[in-house]
Design a protein around this motif. Structure first.
Motif, PDB file in Angstrom:
ATOM      1  N   LEU A   1      53.970  47.471   5.909  1.00 25.40           N
ATOM      2  CA  LEU A   1      53.033  48.463   6.439  1.00 25.40           C
ATOM      3  C   LEU A   1      53.788  49.743   6.781  1.00 25.40           C
ATOM      4  O   LEU A   1      54.176  49.976   7.909  1.00 25.40           O
ATOM      5  N   ASN A   2      53.974  50.552   5.771  1.00 26.79           N
ATOM      6  CA  ASN A   2      54.652  51.809   5.994  1.00 26.79           C
ATOM      7  C   ASN A   2      53.960  52.868   5.140  1.00 26.79           C
ATOM      8  O   ASN A   2      53.662  52.635   3.972  1.00 26.79           O
ATOM      9  N   PRO A   3      53.657  54.000   5.740  1.00 24.64           N
ATOM     10  CA  PRO A   3      52.851  55.024   5.063  1.00 24.64           C
ATOM     11  C   PRO A   3      53.449  55.505   3.743  1.00 24.64           C
ATOM     12  O   PRO A   3      52.716  55.753   2.797  1.00 24.64           O
ATOM     13  N   ALA A   4      54.779  55.601   3.670  1.00 22.57           N
ATOM     14  CA  ALA A   4      55.401  56.070   2.433  1.00 22.57           C
ATOM     15  C   ALA A   4      55.151  55.069   1.309  1.00 22.57           C
ATOM     16  O   ALA A   4      54.858  55.460   0.175  1.00 22.57           O
ATOM     17  N   ARG A   5      55.250  53.797   1.623  1.00 20.99           N
ATOM     18  CA  ARG A   5      55.010  52.748   0.621  1.00 20.99           C
ATOM     19  C   ARG A   5      53.542  52.785   0.166  1.00 20.99           C
ATOM     20  O   ARG A   5      53.245  52.628  -1.010  1.00 20.99           O
ATOM     21  N   TYR A   6      52.636  52.996   1.108  1.00 17.49           N
ATOM     22  CA  TYR A   6      51.213  53.085   0.781  1.00 17.49           C
ATOM     23  C   TYR A   6      50.961  54.265  -0.158  1.00 17.49           C
ATOM     24  O   TYR A   6      50.225  54.145  -1.139  1.00 17.49           O
ATOM     25  N   GLU A   7      51.564  55.397   0.130  1.00 15.93           N
ATOM     26  CA  GLU A   7      51.411  56.575  -0.731  1.00 15.93           C
ATOM     27  C   GLU A   7      51.941  56.281  -2.133  1.00 15.93           C
ATOM     28  O   GLU A   7      51.353  56.705  -3.125  1.00 15.93           O
ATOM     29  N   GLU A   8      53.058  55.541  -2.202  1.00 16.89           N
ATOM     30  CA  GLU A   8      53.612  55.166  -3.500  1.00 16.89           C
ATOM     31  C   GLU A   8      52.627  54.281  -4.265  1.00 16.89           C
ATOM     32  O   GLU A   8      52.410  54.469  -5.465  1.00 16.89           O
ATOM     33  N   TYR A   9      52.027  53.328  -3.570  1.00 19.17           N
ATOM     34  CA  TYR A   9      51.033  52.460  -4.207  1.00 19.17           C
ATOM     35  C   TYR A   9      49.826  53.264  -4.681  1.00 19.17           C
ATOM     36  O   TYR A   9      49.293  53.022  -5.764  1.00 19.17           O
ATOM     37  N   LEU A  10      49.381  54.223  -3.876  1.00 19.54           N
ATOM     38  CA  LEU A  10      48.242  55.055  -4.288  1.00 19.54           C
ATOM     39  C   LEU A  10      48.588  55.856  -5.546  1.00 19.54           C
ATOM     40  O   LEU A  10      47.755  56.013  -6.446  1.00 19.54           O
TER      41      LEU A  10
END
Length: 168
Positions: free
Chosen positions: A58-67
């Motif tokens: 749960l880390n915003p940078a990882r989420y942005e990468e997934y998006l």
């Protein structure tokens, strides 16, 4: 009648009062027990959700990468068409940029032979040709990297959905 002759009216009233309070307390106890069971079910559900979400980073940078991956995977066909058209405009056809630059370069050599003061223009044209070639190479690498993997798409979409549930 027997109760009134025996003089237990006071005891009877006290019994009715105690019985009434007992009924109210019994109903409260049942409600509390029901609330406890409801809380227990909610805790169990939350525990399962925590276990389900625990593997996610749960880390915003990882989420942005997934998006970003999701957008690329879900739009592979559109990206491929767009890049293919750019490659065509740069490299092929009657009005390709690289063909135009080659023609301009041939004319520039003539110009340089006649007027040496145009040598700086020749250098700038060479840089433009190199830039166009570099862009063309990078576009070709990019289009070769585009592939649609249904399993990967499903996994990325699932991760994005999971992250979205966490941030909601």
């Amino acid at each position: 009648m027997l109760d009134s002759l025996s003089g237990i009216d006071g005891l009877l009233a006290e019994y009715k009062d105690i019985f009434s309070r007992r009924t109210v307390l019994k109903a409260k106890l049942a409600g509390m027990q029901n609330d406890a069971r409801t809380r227990e079910r909610e805790l169990d559900l939350l525990g399962h959700q925590i276990k389900e979400l625990s593997p996610l980073e749960l880390n915003p940078a990882r989420y942005e990468e997934y998006l970003s991956q999701q957008a690329r995977i879900n739009n592979t066909q559109e990206l491929s068409g767009c890049v293919g058209e750019m490659i065509n405009l740069l490299q092929e056809g009657d009005i390709s940029v690289t063909a135009g630059l080659m023609k301009v370069s041939a004319l520039m050599k003539k110009l340089n032979r006649i007027d040496e003061s145009t040598a700086s223009l020749s250098q700038e044209l060479g840089a433009a040709q190199e830039a166009a070639d570099s862009v063309l190479n990078k576009l070709q690498e990019y289009i070769n990297s585009l592939e649609f993997d249904p399993e990967r798409a499903a996994k990325i979409n699932e991760l994005c959905d999971s992250y979205g549930r966490c941030s909601a």
